[in-house]
Design a protein around this motif. Structure first.
Motif, PDB file in Angstrom:
ATOM      1  N   GLY A 140       0.817  -1.208   0.000  1.00  0.00           N
ATOM      2  CA  GLY A 140       0.000   0.000   0.000  1.00  0.00           C
ATOM      3  C   GLY A 140       0.851   1.258   0.000  1.00  0.00           C
ATOM      4  O   GLY A 140       0.582   2.218  -0.734  1.00  0.00           O
ATOM      5  N   PHE A 141       1.890   1.259   0.822  1.00  0.00           N
ATOM      6  CA  PHE A 141       2.793   2.417   0.907  1.00  0.00           C
ATOM      7  C   PHE A 141       3.488   2.653  -0.432  1.00  0.00           C
ATOM      8  O   PHE A 141       3.523   3.777  -0.946  1.00  0.00           O
ATOM      9  CB  PHE A 141       3.828   2.165   2.004  1.00  0.00           C
ATOM     10  N   GLY A 142       4.047   1.587  -1.025  1.00  0.00           N
ATOM     11  CA  GLY A 142       4.784   1.732  -2.275  1.00  0.00           C
ATOM     12  C   GLY A 142       3.919   2.125  -3.448  1.00  0.00           C
ATOM     13  O   GLY A 142       4.359   2.833  -4.357  1.00  0.00           O
ATOM     14  N   SER A 143       2.646   1.688  -3.448  1.00  0.00           N
ATOM     15  CA  SER A 143       1.764   1.996  -4.574  1.00  0.00           C
ATOM     16  C   SER A 143       1.480   3.493  -4.702  1.00  0.00           C
ATOM     17  O   SER A 143       1.119   3.969  -5.782  1.00  0.00           O
ATOM     18  CB  SER A 143       0.451   1.226  -4.438  1.00  0.00           C
ATOM     19  N   VAL A 144       1.663   4.229  -3.598  1.00  0.00           N
ATOM     20  CA  VAL A 144       1.474   5.680  -3.640  1.00  0.00           C
ATOM     21  C   VAL A 144       2.811   6.416  -3.658  1.00  0.00           C
ATOM     22  O   VAL A 144       3.056   7.271  -4.516  1.00  0.00           O
ATOM     23  CB  VAL A 144       0.634   6.151  -2.431  1.00  0.00           C
TER      24      VAL A 144
ATOM     25  N   TRP B 198       6.075   5.285  -4.111  1.00  0.00           N
ATOM     26  CA  TRP B 198       7.109   4.909  -5.074  1.00  0.00           C
ATOM     27  C   TRP B 198       6.582   4.768  -6.493  1.00  0.00           C
ATOM     28  O   TRP B 198       7.216   5.197  -7.448  1.00  0.00           O
ATOM     29  CB  TRP B 198       7.768   3.588  -4.653  1.00  0.00           C
ATOM     30  N   TRP B 199       5.404   4.141  -6.637  1.00  0.00           N
ATOM     31  CA  TRP B 199       4.916   3.801  -7.975  1.00  0.00           C
ATOM     32  C   TRP B 199       3.810   4.738  -8.461  1.00  0.00           C
ATOM     33  O   TRP B 199       3.446   4.680  -9.633  1.00  0.00           O
ATOM     34  CB  TRP B 199       4.428   2.353  -7.987  1.00  0.00           C
ATOM     35  N   HIS B 200       3.236   5.565  -7.556  1.00  0.00           N
ATOM     36  CA  HIS B 200       2.228   6.574  -7.918  1.00  0.00           C
ATOM     37  C   HIS B 200       1.041   5.960  -8.664  1.00  0.00           C
ATOM     38  O   HIS B 200       0.588   6.458  -9.695  1.00  0.00           O
ATOM     39  CB  HIS B 200       2.871   7.685  -8.757  1.00  0.00           C
ATOM     40  N   ILE B 201       0.555   4.843  -8.135  1.00  0.00           N
ATOM     41  CA  ILE B 201      -0.568   4.146  -8.766  1.00  0.00           C
ATOM     42  C   ILE B 201      -1.901   4.797  -8.415  1.00  0.00           C
ATOM     43  O   ILE B 201      -2.787   4.924  -9.273  1.00  0.00           O
ATOM     44  CB  ILE B 201      -0.572   2.657  -8.349  1.00  0.00           C
ATOM     45  N   PHE B 202      -2.067   5.222  -7.152  1.00  0.00           N
ATOM     46  CA  PHE B 202      -3.346   5.742  -6.676  1.00  0.00           C
ATOM     47  C   PHE B 202      -3.248   7.232  -6.358  1.00  0.00           C
ATOM     48  O   PHE B 202      -2.228   7.708  -5.855  1.00  0.00           O
ATOM     49  CB  PHE B 202      -3.798   4.993  -5.412  1.00  0.00           C
ATOM     50  N   THR B 203      -4.347   7.937  -6.656  1.00  0.00           N
ATOM     51  CA  THR B 203      -4.466   9.334  -6.252  1.00  0.00           C
ATOM     52  C   THR B 203      -5.051   9.415  -4.846  1.00  0.00           C
ATOM     53  O   THR B 203      -5.480   8.401  -4.268  1.00  0.00           O
ATOM     54  CB  THR B 203      -5.382  10.089  -7.221  1.00  0.00           C
ATOM     55  N   HIS B 204      -5.091  10.611  -4.286  1.00  0.00           N
ATOM     56  CA  HIS B 204      -5.652  10.799  -2.943  1.00  0.00           C
ATOM     57  C   HIS B 204      -7.111  10.361  -2.896  1.00  0.00           C
ATOM     58  O   HIS B 204      -7.548   9.705  -1.944  1.00  0.00           O
ATOM     59  CB  HIS B 204      -5.524  12.273  -2.552  1.00  0.00           C
ATOM     60  N   GLU B 205      -7.874  10.712  -3.926  1.00  0.00           N
ATOM     61  CA  GLU B 205      -9.294  10.339  -3.958  1.00  0.00           C
ATOM     62  C   GLU B 205      -9.466   8.828  -4.057  1.00  0.00           C
ATOM     63  O   GLU B 205     -10.368   8.245  -3.438  1.00  0.00           O
ATOM     64  CB  GLU B 205      -9.992  11.020  -5.145  1.00  0.00           C
ATOM     65  N   GLN B 206      -8.615   8.178  -4.820  1.00  0.00           N
ATOM     66  CA  GLN B 206      -8.692   6.721  -4.934  1.00  0.00           C
ATOM     67  C   GLN B 206      -8.324   6.034  -3.626  1.00  0.00           C
ATOM     68  O   GLN B 206      -8.901   4.999  -3.282  1.00  0.00           O
ATOM     69  CB  GLN B 206      -7.769   6.250  -6.065  1.00  0.00           C
ATOM     70  N   CYS B 207      -7.390   6.620  -2.870  1.00  0.00           N
ATOM     71  CA  CYS B 207      -7.043   6.079  -1.548  1.00  0.00           C
ATOM     72  C   CYS B 207      -8.232   6.148  -0.606  1.00  0.00           C
ATOM     73  O   CYS B 207      -8.493   5.217   0.165  1.00  0.00           O
ATOM     74  CB  CYS B 207      -5.848   6.833  -0.956  1.00  0.00           C
ATOM     75  N   ASP B 208      -8.972   7.267  -0.656  1.00  0.00           N
ATOM     76  CA  ASP B 208     -10.179   7.386   0.168  1.00  0.00           C
ATOM     77  C   ASP B 208     -11.217   6.339  -0.226  1.00  0.00           C
ATOM     78  O   ASP B 208     -11.900   5.767   0.633  1.00  0.00           O
ATOM     79  CB  ASP B 208     -10.779   8.791   0.019  1.00  0.00           C
ATOM     80  N   ALA B 209     -11.338   6.073  -1.522  1.00  0.00           N
ATOM     81  CA  ALA B 209     -12.298   5.069  -1.987  1.00  0.00           C
ATOM     82  C   ALA B 209     -11.913   3.672  -1.496  1.00  0.00           C
ATOM     83  O   ALA B 209     -12.777   2.882  -1.099  1.00  0.00           O
ATOM     84  CB  ALA B 209     -12.372   5.090  -3.513  1.00  0.00           C
ATOM     85  N   ILE B 210     -10.620   3.365  -1.494  1.00  0.00           N
ATOM     86  CA  ILE B 210     -10.164   2.062  -1.005  1.00  0.00           C
ATOM     87  C   ILE B 210     -10.461   1.920   0.482  1.00  0.00           C
ATOM     88  O   ILE B 210     -10.895   0.862   0.959  1.00  0.00           O
ATOM     89  CB  ILE B 210      -8.657   1.892  -1.281  1.00  0.00           C
ATOM     90  N   ASN B 211     -10.241   2.992   1.249  1.00  0.00           N
ATOM     91  CA  ASN B 211     -10.532   2.943   2.683  1.00  0.00           C
ATOM     92  C   ASN B 211     -12.021   2.704   2.930  1.00  0.00           C
ATOM     93  O   ASN B 211     -12.390   1.950   3.834  1.00  0.00           O
ATOM     94  CB  ASN B 211     -10.096   4.243   3.353  1.00  0.00           C
ATOM     95  N   ARG B 212     -12.876   3.315   2.130  1.00  0.00           N
ATOM     96  CA  ARG B 212     -14.316   3.102   2.282  1.00  0.00           C
ATOM     97  C   ARG B 212     -14.702   1.677   1.899  1.00  0.00           C
ATOM     98  O   ARG B 212     -15.603   1.087   2.505  1.00  0.00           O
ATOM     99  CB  ARG B 212     -15.095   4.115   1.435  1.00  0.00           C
ATOM    100  N   PHE B 213     -14.030   1.115   0.896  1.00  0.00           N
ATOM    101  CA  PHE B 213     -14.269  -0.283   0.538  1.00  0.00           C
ATOM    102  C   PHE B 213     -13.941  -1.207   1.713  1.00  0.00           C
ATOM    103  O   PHE B 213     -14.703  -2.124   2.020  1.00  0.00           O
ATOM    104  CB  PHE B 213     -13.406  -0.643  -0.673  1.00  0.00           C
ATOM    105  N   VAL B 214     -12.828  -0.934   2.362  1.00  0.00           N
ATOM    106  CA  VAL B 214     -12.449  -1.730   3.537  1.00  0.00           C
ATOM    107  C   VAL B 214     -13.460  -1.554   4.659  1.00  0.00           C
ATOM    108  O   VAL B 214     -13.897  -2.523   5.289  1.00  0.00           O
ATOM    109  CB  VAL B 214     -11.037  -1.344   4.023  1.00  0.00           C
ATOM    110  N   CYS B 215     -13.855  -0.312   4.900  1.00  0.00           N
ATOM    111  CA  CYS B 215     -14.736  -0.008   6.023  1.00  0.00           C
ATOM    112  C   CYS B 215     -16.134  -0.591   5.849  1.00  0.00           C
ATOM    113  O   CYS B 215     -16.749  -1.034   6.820  1.00  0.00           O
ATOM    114  CB  CYS B 215     -14.813   1.509   6.203  1.00  0.00           C
TER     115      CYS B 215
END
Length: 356
Positions: A24-28, A30-47
């Motif tokens: 998760g750390f590297g995808s943002v 080091w690799w810049h895969i997810f934007t800030h908004e996409q990170c929030d969406a992933i957190n909501r998916f988990v929640c």
């Protein structure tokens, strides 16, 4: 007696969690895969998906007719002690606050029992300890995490409504409209009544699967154990396919959150130490008082104290991130708690055995 082989088993159980966190750390970072908004969406998916199904899955498999109610009583007393102390601190101290009381409760009372507690306490005290750890997890999911969710929703709903403002027309002169107002204009803050606020909170909780996943799971546990039947395979498979991802996706979400922060220790050194003191000293101390108060002794007393010193609950971070309340403190507590938990728990074990 715990040996190096048992310690190795705990390490093996913990390392996959850090693998998910690093991804998760590297995808943002080091690799810049997810934007800030996409990170929030992933957190909501988990929640809203993986954690509720994870909670339901392990709650549904407990046997409620074989629970140790003295142990549960000791746990309730310890949580009550923590709540009273934090309430007095928030009310009587100039540095106390309602928001920090919520976070401090999470830091001192909510543990990650299943991942670290099961393998470690099984090595220390055998199957009896495993049963108690699972019971603790179920009670935490049903009662304490639900209460935390209610308080967080209550805080957010109250804050959102109380920000509404109205301007009295009594001070408006003919020809004046809108910032044109000067002098004795009256501004009032509209606050909802307690019952209206409660209605809003309960409606929001009814739409949040975390608030009833554990209740449905426990209801299923009562029915299945009383009537002696198993969950249909198709239903069990549907739940397991998502619930097995619960802990991993939670750690992945934490890695995303860490990558969005400027510093690795997101909350600073002093708050990190504060969280560690609450996690590894205040929580076990309150549990020791509760266990002694209900008359527990011997190995059960030792299990009570050690399980109260387990690392920080991952779910508490997910909630903190979702509701915007000190997520940096909770993420640091989870990460550092996992790192230092093994030597701390072994030290507790050695001290308690020495005092025997």
């Amino acid at each position: 007696m715990i040996g190096w082989e048992d310690v190795y088993k705990v390490v093996v159980a913990m390392l996959p969690l850090y693998f998910a966190l690093i991804l998760g750390f590297g995808s943002v970072r080091w690799w810049h895969i997810f934007t800030h908004e996409q990170c929030d969406a992933i957190n909501r998916f988990v929640c809203f998906f993986t954690l509720p199904l994870f909670t339901f899955e392990f709650t549904a498999n407990v046997d409620p007719f074989k629970m140790n109610y003295l142990f549960i009583g000791a746990d309730a007393i310890s949580k009550f002690i923590i709540v009273v102390v934090l309430a007095l601190w928030a009310k009587c101290s100039s540095k106390g606050s309602y928001c920090w009381s919520i976070t401090s409760f999470s830091l001192s009372a909510l543990t990650n029992s299943l991942v670290v507690g099961v393998p470690l306490l099984k090595a220390m005290y055998g199957p009896m300890a495993v049963d108690l750890v699972v019971q603790s997890s179920v009670v935490q999911a049903i009662i304490w995490l639900t209460i935390l969710l209610f308080v967080l929703e209550f805080r957010r709903s109250g804050t959102g409504i109380s920000s509404t403002a109205t301007i009295s027309d009594s001070s408006v002169k003919p020809g004046e409209t809108g910032k044109d107002l000067e002098g004795n204009e009256v501004v009032t803050i509209t606050r909802p009544s307690f019952w209206r606020l409660m209605r809003i909170v309960w409606l929001k909780l009814a739409m949040n699967p975390n608030s009833y996943a554990c209740i449905v799971g426990l209801a299923w546990a009562f029915i299945s154990n009383r009537c002696h039947f198993k969950m249909p395979t198709i239903m069990e498979g549907s739940i397991l396919i998502m619930s097995r991802a619960g802990t991993g996706t939670a750690m992945f979400s934490m890695g995303l959150f860490m990558a969005l922060q400027e510093k690795f220790i997101a909350c600073g050194t002093s708050l990190t130490l504060f969280g560690m003191v609450l996690r590894f000293i205040a929580g076990p101390a309150a549990m020791a008082i509760g266990a002694i108060a209900v008359g527990l002794h011997g190995d059960i007393l030792r299990v009570c104290i050690i399980q109260a010193a387990l690392p920080q609950s991952i779910t508490s971070f997910i909630y903190a991130k979702e509701y915007g309340l000190h997520a940096n403190v909770l993420s640091t507590a989870v990460i550092f708690g996992m790192m230092v938990s093994l030597p701390v728990l072994v030290a507790y074990y050695a001290i308690l055995e020495f005092l025997n």
